[in-house]
Write a protein that holds these residues in place. Sequence first.
Motif, mmCIF file in Angstrom:
data_model
loop_
_atom_site.group_PDB
_atom_site.id
_atom_site.type_symbol
_atom_site.label_atom_id
_atom_site.label_comp_id
_atom_site.label_asym_id
_atom_site.label_seq_id
_atom_site.Cartn_x
_atom_site.Cartn_y
_atom_site.Cartn_z
ATOM 1 N N ASN A 1 0.793 -1.071 0.055
ATOM 2 C CA ASN A 1 -0.011 0.128 -0.005
ATOM 3 C C ASN A 1 0.792 1.250 -0.050
ATOM 4 O O ASN A 1 0.433 2.260 0.397
ATOM 5 N N ARG A 2 2.148 1.237 -0.541
ATOM 6 C CA ARG A 2 3.074 2.390 -0.541
ATOM 7 C C ARG A 2 2.605 3.648 -1.060
ATOM 8 O O ARG A 2 2.782 4.618 -0.454
ATOM 9 N N ARG A 3 1.757 3.292 -1.965
ATOM 10 C CA ARG A 3 1.275 4.626 -2.748
ATOM 11 C C ARG A 3 0.392 5.400 -1.842
ATOM 12 O O ARG A 3 -0.006 6.454 -1.997
ATOM 13 N N MET A 4 -0.318 4.576 -0.871
ATOM 14 C CA MET A 4 -1.396 5.174 -0.338
ATOM 15 C C MET A 4 -0.859 5.340 1.311
ATOM 16 O O MET A 4 -1.405 5.628 2.346
ATOM 17 N N VAL A 5 0.433 5.104 1.593
ATOM 18 C CA VAL A 5 1.258 5.212 3.059
ATOM 19 C C VAL A 5 2.345 6.459 2.858
ATOM 20 O O VAL A 5 3.243 6.181 1.888
ATOM 21 N N LYS A 6 2.311 7.292 4.017
ATOM 22 C CA LYS A 6 3.210 8.360 4.248
ATOM 23 C C LYS A 6 4.081 7.567 4.922
ATOM 24 O O LYS A 6 3.790 7.450 6.611
ATOM 25 N N ALA A 7 5.168 6.903 4.887
ATOM 26 C CA ALA A 7 6.075 5.989 5.906
ATOM 27 C C ALA A 7 6.714 7.341 6.762
ATOM 28 O O ALA A 7 6.848 8.386 6.511
ATOM 29 N N TYR A 8 7.099 6.832 8.133
ATOM 30 C CA TYR A 8 7.915 7.408 8.944
ATOM 31 C C TYR A 8 8.769 6.651 9.708
ATOM 32 O O TYR A 8 8.652 5.488 10.044
ATOM 33 N N TRP A 9 10.109 7.218 9.570
ATOM 34 C CA TRP A 9 11.380 6.436 9.881
ATOM 35 C C TRP A 9 11.131 5.919 11.308
ATOM 36 O O TRP A 9 11.911 4.664 11.577
ATOM 37 N N GLN A 10 10.779 6.640 12.349
ATOM 38 C CA GLN A 10 10.785 6.093 13.658
ATOM 39 C C GLN A 10 9.862 4.885 13.750
ATOM 40 O O GLN A 10 10.260 4.023 14.278
ATOM 41 N N HIS A 11 8.617 4.946 13.091
ATOM 42 C CA HIS A 11 7.801 3.660 13.138
ATOM 43 C C HIS A 11 8.636 2.507 12.604
ATOM 44 O O HIS A 11 8.487 1.530 13.109
ATOM 45 N N THR A 12 9.075 2.866 11.467
ATOM 46 C CA THR A 12 9.957 1.616 10.898
ATOM 47 C C THR A 12 10.971 1.139 11.670
ATOM 48 O O THR A 12 11.117 -0.169 12.022
ATOM 49 N N LEU A 13 11.613 2.098 12.372
ATOM 50 C CA LEU A 13 12.832 1.320 13.397
ATOM 51 C C LEU A 13 12.324 0.647 14.655
ATOM 52 O O LEU A 13 12.657 -0.148 14.910
ATOM 53 N N TRP A 14 11.131 1.412 15.140
ATOM 54 C CA TRP A 14 10.359 0.747 16.171
ATOM 55 C C TRP A 14 9.742 -0.855 16.164
ATOM 56 O O TRP A 14 10.076 -1.738 16.651
#
Length: 198
Positions: A42-55
């Motif tokens: 769903n990457r086109r509909m998701v604005k990723a956040y680096w802290q979320h990914t690292l957690w």
Amino acid sequence: MDQMPKIIEGFTHTEYLTVFSAIIFGYVGAEYFQGWGALLRNRRMVKAYWQHTLWTIFAFTLFIQNWWGIWPRTKLINESIFYFFYSLVPIFLFYIISVILFPDFRSMEKNIKTDMQEYFYSNTRYLFGLFALYFVFTIVSSFVYPDIGNVLVQNLIRGFGVALAVGAAYFHQNRIIHTIFLIIGYAALIRFFLALPS
């Protein structure tokens, strides 16, 4: 009343119980992979956040470490049903953590972009509350089970983890503090790995 047989056709009771634990561990591990997969799909509909990914990576690493660390305790799950149920508690906690970390894209409205930064900070209090609960559980477990490695150093790091998680839950909207806690959390995790026996 007859005693439970120690072995049935080459299959011990400990192995029988371990298979169930492994299935549950596998299911929870799959939740993390499905969560990352859903974010990518769903990457086109998701604005990723680096802290979320690292957690999410931090949580999964803790989960794997838990699986690796229960090896010397496995023989005890055959001692009583209490030990067996007790061994399942961290798996349950990591499942709840995975549910909180990853949104359910199936229930979200289509064509509405998901901001993972907003999602992350709306769930941080629950997430870090669960981390604190897990670290308390691991400290208690070191007394319930005979542990290996430098238990004192491990428990000091776990105690630090409790304080860190409680602090992160209390300051759940402070992004600078979360960045600092993230760096400290990874450093503590590495130090914990070094305290484990090779």
